[in-house]
Design a protein around this motif. Structure first.
Motif, short mmCIF file in Angstrom:
data_model
loop_
_atom_site.label_atom_id
_atom_site.label_comp_id
_atom_site.label_asym_id
_atom_site.label_seq_id
_atom_site.Cartn_x
_atom_site.Cartn_y
_atom_site.Cartn_z
N ASP A 241 0.81 -1.23 0.00
CA ASP A 241 0.00 0.00 0.00
C ASP A 241 0.83 1.27 0.00
N ASN A 242 2.12 1.17 -0.25
CA ASN A 242 2.98 2.35 -0.25
C ASN A 242 3.07 3.03 -1.62
N PHE A 243 2.71 2.29 -2.68
CA PHE A 243 2.84 2.82 -4.03
C PHE A 243 1.58 2.54 -4.84
N ILE A 244 1.40 3.35 -5.87
CA ILE A 244 0.41 3.08 -6.90
C ILE A 244 1.11 3.18 -8.25
N VAL A 245 0.91 2.17 -9.08
CA VAL A 245 1.41 2.22 -10.45
C VAL A 245 0.25 2.66 -11.33
N TYR A 246 0.52 3.59 -12.25
CA TYR A 246 -0.57 4.04 -13.12
C TYR A 246 -0.07 4.27 -14.54
N ILE A 247 -1.02 4.19 -15.46
CA ILE A 247 -0.74 4.31 -16.89
C ILE A 247 -1.38 5.58 -17.42
N GLU A 248 -0.63 6.33 -18.20
CA GLU A 248 -1.15 7.54 -18.84
C GLU A 248 -1.03 7.42 -20.36
N GLU A 249 -1.96 8.02 -21.06
CA GLU A 249 -1.90 8.12 -22.51
C GLU A 249 -2.42 9.50 -22.91
N ASN A 250 -1.55 10.31 -23.52
CA ASN A 250 -1.95 11.68 -23.86
C ASN A 250 -2.67 11.75 -25.20
N SER A 251 -3.02 12.95 -25.62
CA SER A 251 -3.78 13.15 -26.85
C SER A 251 -3.00 12.74 -28.10
N PHE A 252 -1.67 12.62 -27.96
CA PHE A 252 -0.84 12.18 -29.09
C PHE A 252 -0.60 10.66 -29.05
N LYS A 253 -1.35 9.96 -28.19
CA LYS A 253 -1.27 8.51 -28.04
C LYS A 253 0.08 8.04 -27.50
N VAL A 254 0.75 8.91 -26.77
CA VAL A 254 2.01 8.55 -26.12
C VAL A 254 1.71 8.01 -24.73
N CYS A 255 2.19 6.81 -24.45
CA CYS A 255 1.91 6.16 -23.16
C CYS A 255 3.07 6.31 -22.18
#
Length: 376
Positions: A241-255
């Motif tokens: 519970d010390n970390f959260i991994v998350y995924i982002e994808e911007n408007s240019f489809k860069v992850c």
């Protein structure tokens, strides 16, 4: 008479706490005498030392539950972790039973079904074979995501209610619910995930096509945003519970794949190979805080693991072109990963060992998708 008896038992067996195995009646034993030393004292023989061999066996049990999608229907199965003894639990021809999750005990499942005309929460008593709808379409329009308390019989779920999408808490025993969030106009709150200590909830908030990661206490207090980019697509808790991994994808489809330290809110970006253009399904391992995720290099999808201590990303499946992967899950001792893939045209379940990358097909069915949940 005896003075001392010493028994050495490992803290975990096959990645699971011994106490938990005993409480669930999953630990069997075999005791035999290995050797002993005696001495004579008059007409009596006195045992000085005696050594026993205590063998412990873990009884095989159902670990996997999964929803199999076929045309206009989806049904739920459970199986042992090697894929054997797969038992079908729902038998609907024209309805969808999706997103199954093990309950806090191994005797029930919670899933979403549209059998009543809207997607509602259902609970399946595995031993009795009975299914009960635990939310009502007269109250909620649709339920799209949920999570269970790690301890206790409560569910956090996201539902459409009075033209808004908010988070609610449901008591499985009383079937009473309470509202945890109150969205503004054109705002949605969904995909709740409880911390493993059952004290906090992380979830996504969406407004004007912007998605951010938020967190709050289990009672709805201490609400705050963790991200502000508006590009978050998915996330998961670490088991401590010390970390959260998350995924982002911007408007240019860069992850982008990032780790967020919940202590100081420091963000660390994972250096991905330039060939990986899309990612999804990032999941922490239970013990070593490895992170498994699915990466897409335009021609195929593979399962990757990120080893934080070495700052290294490894491709462990090396699939042929045009393979797609839907969901992944770790075994409780970090030894292997389960995943759903269409390697042989249809989607089936597979497992792969991290030590030697040995891959095994666990099911042989003709499905368009499989949603997987592993019972820890």
């Amino acid at each position: 008479f005896y003075y001392t008896v010493s028994v050495i038992v490992p803290r975990k067996i096959e990645g699971e706490e011994v106490k938990k195995l005993v409480e669930s009646n999953l630990l069997k034993n075999k005791l035999q005498i290995e050797c002993s030393t005696v001495k004579s004292q008059g007409k009596r023989t006195i045992i000085r030392y005696i050594f026993f061999l205590l063998e412990l066996y873990v009884t095989e049990t159902f670990r996997l539950c999964f929803s199999v999608h076929e045309k206009n229907k989806s049904n739920i199965f459970i199986s042992y972790e090697d894929g054997s003894r797969a038992l079908q639990q729902t038998f609907d021809e024209n309805y969808k039973n999706v997103k199954p999750v093990w309950g806090s005990d191994r005797d029930y499942l919670v899933f979403i079904s549209n059998k009543s005309g809207a997607y509602m929460l259902n609970m399946l008593d595995i031993k009795a074979g009975k299914i009960k709808e635990i939310t009502s379409p007269s109250t909620f329009k649709n339920i799209n995501s949920f999570c269970l308390f790690p301890k206790g019989r409560k569910i956090i779920f996201s539902a459409e209610y009075k033209d808004e999408s908010n988070l609610f808490c449901l008591d499985i025993q009383t079937l009473k619910h309470s509202q945890l969030t109150f969205s503004k106009l054109c705002e949605k709150k969904y995909r709740p995930k409880c911390s493993n200590d059952g004290k906090r909830i992380a979830f996504l908030t969406e407004a004007n096509d912007k998605r951010n990661l938020c967190i709050m206490d289990i009672d709805g207090f201490n609400y705050k945003n963790l991200t502000f980019t508006g590009d978050v697509r998915d996330f998961n808790w670490s088991y401590d519970d010390n970390f959260i991994v998350y995924i982002e994808e911007n408007s240019f489809k860069v992850c982008k794949l990032s780790l967020l330290d919940l202590g100081d809110l420091h963000e660390t970006n994972v250096n991905l190979d330039k060939s990986i253009c899309k990612i999804h399904s990032a999941v922490y391992s239970p013990i070593n805080n490895f992170i498994a995720f699915v990466g897409d290099n335009l021609t195929t999808e593979d399962v990757y693991i990120f080893i934080a201590e070495e700052n290294k990303v490894l491709n462990i499946t090396h699939n042929q072109p045009n393979v797609r992967i839907k969901s992944i899950a770790w075994k409780q001792d970090d030894s292997k990963i389960y995943y759903c893939s269409n390697e042989l045209k249809y989607y089936n379940l597979y497992s792969i060992y991290l030590s030697n990358l040995y891959k095994k097909q666990l099911t042989n069915i003709e499905s368009s998708n499989i949603e997987l949940c592993y019972k820890y």
